[in-house]
Enzyme design. Structure first.
Site, PDB file in Angstrom:
ATOM      1  N   SER A  97      12.393   3.356   0.678  1.00 19.72           N
ATOM      2  CA  SER A  97      11.605   2.455  -0.152  1.00 19.72           C
ATOM      3  C   SER A  97      10.912   1.382   0.683  1.00 19.72           C
ATOM      4  O   SER A  97      10.195   1.704   1.619  1.00 19.72           O
ATOM      5  CB  SER A  97      12.512   1.848  -1.225  1.00 19.72           C
ATOM      6  OG  SER A  97      11.754   1.142  -2.158  1.00 19.72           O
ATOM      7  N   ASP A 241       4.538  -0.003  -2.256  1.00 26.31           N
ATOM      8  CA  ASP A 241       5.529   0.102  -1.174  1.00 26.31           C
ATOM      9  C   ASP A 241       5.539   1.555  -0.677  1.00 26.31           C
ATOM     10  O   ASP A 241       4.810   2.406  -1.207  1.00 26.31           O
ATOM     11  CB  ASP A 241       6.897  -0.435  -1.643  1.00 26.31           C
ATOM     12  CG  ASP A 241       7.601   0.472  -2.614  1.00 26.31           C
ATOM     13  OD1 ASP A 241       6.905   1.211  -3.342  1.00 26.31           O
ATOM     14  OD2 ASP A 241       8.844   0.468  -2.653  1.00 26.31           O
ATOM     15  N   ASP A 243       7.229   4.208  -1.007  1.00 31.26           N
ATOM     16  CA  ASP A 243       7.449   5.342  -1.915  1.00 31.26           C
ATOM     17  C   ASP A 243       6.731   5.146  -3.249  1.00 31.26           C
ATOM     18  O   ASP A 243       6.930   5.919  -4.193  1.00 31.26           O
ATOM     19  CB  ASP A 243       8.942   5.646  -2.106  1.00 31.26           C
ATOM     20  CG  ASP A 243       9.705   4.509  -2.760  1.00 31.26           C
ATOM     21  OD1 ASP A 243       9.340   3.335  -2.537  1.00 31.26           O
ATOM     22  OD2 ASP A 243      10.656   4.790  -3.504  1.00 31.26           O
ATOM     23  N   ASP A 245       6.799   3.148  -5.856  1.00 36.19           N
ATOM     24  CA  ASP A 245       7.335   2.829  -7.179  1.00 36.19           C
ATOM     25  C   ASP A 245       7.112   1.360  -7.526  1.00 36.19           C
ATOM     26  O   ASP A 245       7.344   0.942  -8.649  1.00 36.19           O
ATOM     27  CB  ASP A 245       8.822   3.218  -7.314  1.00 36.19           C
ATOM     28  CG  ASP A 245       9.709   2.602  -6.254  1.00 36.19           C
ATOM     29  OD1 ASP A 245       9.181   1.949  -5.329  1.00 36.19           O
ATOM     30  OD2 ASP A 245      10.934   2.782  -6.345  1.00 36.19           O
TER      31      ASP A 245
END
Ligand code: MG
Length: 448
Positions: A97, A241, A243, A245
């Site tokens: 993340s 970010d 990833d 999300d």
């Protein structure tokens, strides 16, 4: 040396230090058992260690008898949606993340497309701790099937979102700068924006995992995006970010408005169109209380962690939710945090209202939120929580997630991070001075 972080969010470590091939192999093999040796979808962000980790995950899964569907580089919400879409038995997402480049992690997804819950983990985690895993014979080793359509399918799904009027957005010809920090968002966000008729300026949209700035989309890390929005005279800047999300927004004035506004703006538009229960975590700004009050809908708060919010959203048949760090959730798409869902809602709000980002921000109640984190390795946290709980006489104490104390229109929370060896203090109040004062008071109680 840092410790391997095992939490409700998965297994996270520094590659080569704690997240070794041996550790990855054990967790992948255990997950194969957890999924009944069925079909597992695997996706990764663009980190430089992603390929290494992915190969070990594949080895663990197929040597245990699983079939693997390989999405390649994919956003976290993209993998979650595809687990459900492909009716797989589970999914593994290889992403740390917003953590810096040296980290990587495995996140585990159940067959409904949600992260494993606390209860699921009580079954899964012990499987990884035992020694010896089932290995199939050579003639039972199944395929690793490449599946290149995930991004296209997920983009199509987002374009059919019932609250989005594609033509209305297209007509506005918004100029958008998108900063994907060279993460997994690079393979999806610019394409989605173009499909919505935006004029797109790509910033850091090469999915090579070489983060050009600290990857957490907080205002301090978005200077390049702010400058680009001004330079290109864009209507809005979006940052995600690694990833994708979490979504942060930069106004047409080149100001990073703070990630708490993502959820508040999305909720304000969403609830104007469709009313129903809303679920957010306990660390999310009070702006959401005011927005929910305006539309007369019920607001529930859960402990931090996407799965806690998702579970409650599904249980209540909620219409909207998320986490204040920029993670909007629309269960019509999927009850998971998704930057792309957030981008659509913000563009739709701009198109429907005719207002600029700063105009929309001005229409929301204003609070100052101060988020700080401290190394707590030398602190006896049980005693710190005790001091904190009794430190604000007359406040309303909530102990679901660390300790949060509400005092009138202000609140302060002390919690231990799920993913890092740190304690977090979040304080919010109508003015910056009050929020700062609450933070100082809380910090004194933390270190006793
Ligand atoms: Mg993330």
């Amino acid at each position: 040396m840092s410790a391997l972080m095992v939490s409700i969010s998965g297994v996270r470590g520094i590659v080569g230090e704690t997240l070794t091939p041996e550790v990855v192999l054990a967790y992948a093999s255990a997950f194969a058992e957890y999924c009944g040796y069925g079909t597992v979808v695997v996706g990764r962000d663009s980190r430089v260690t992603g390929e290494l980790v992915r190969q070990v995950v594949f080895a663990g899964l197929v040597s245990s008898g699983c079939k693997v569907i390989d999405l390649g580089i994919c956003t976290t919400p993209g993998v979650q949606v595809m687990v459900k879409h492909l009716k797989a038995d589970g999914g593994i997402i290889i992403t740390a993340s917003h953590n810096p480049v040296q980290w990587n992690a495995l996140k585990f997804v159940g067959n409904k497309g949600f992260f494993l819950s606390k209860e699921d983990n009580t079954i899964f985690m012990p499987l990884a701790a035992k020694s010896g895993f089932k290995r199939v014979l050579w003639d039972e080793v199944k395929k690793i099937e490449a599946y290149p359509d995930a991004i296209r399918i997920y983009t199509q799904k987002l374009l059919k979102f019932s609250l989005i009027n594609k033509l209305a957005i297209k007509k506005k010809k918004f100029k958008v700068v998108i900063d994907c920090v060279n993460g997994a968002g690079s393979v999806m966000c610019p394409g989605l924006l173009r499909a919505l008729g935006c004029r797109v300026v790509e910033l850091n949209c090469k999915p090579d995992g070489l983060f050009p700035h600290e990857p957490e989309p907080t205002p301090a890390n978005l200077k390049q995006l702010c400058a680009a929005v001004k330079k290109h005279k864009a209507h809005v800047g979006f940052a995600v970010d690694p990833d994708a999300d979490r979504l942060a927004i930069v106004s047409e004035k080149g100001v990073a408005i703070g990630e708490e506004y993502t959820l508040a703006l999305c909720a304000d538009y969403f609830l104007s169109r469709k009313k129903g229960p809303v679920v957010v975590n306990l660390s999310t700004s009070r702006m959401i209380n005011d927005v929910c009050e305006k539309y007369g809908v019920k607001l529930t708060r859960t402990p931090v962690g996407e799965i806690n919010v998702s579970t409650e959203l599904v249980r209540q048949k909620g219409v909207f939710g998320g986490e204040g760090n920029g993670g909007a959730m629309a269960p019509e798409i999927h009850a998971c945090r998704d930057a792309c869902t957030g981008m659509e809602l913000v563009l739709q709000y701009m198109a429907a209202s005719g207002k600029s980002v700063s105009g929309l921000v001005a229409s929301l109640p204003s609070y100052a939120i101060v988020k700080t984190k401290y190394d707590c390795s030398a602190v006896d946290m049980a005693r710190a929580f005790d001091r904190f709980k009794n430190g604000f006489p007359g406040g309303a104490v909530d102990e679901q997630d660390g300790i949060r104390v509400d005092i009138g229109k202000s609140w302060v929370q002390l919690r231990k991070s799920n993913t890092e060896p740190v304690a977090r203090i979040i304080a919010e109040a109508p003015t910056a001075a009050e929020a700062q004062q609450l933070t100082e008071q809380a910090k004194a109680l933390l270190f006793g």
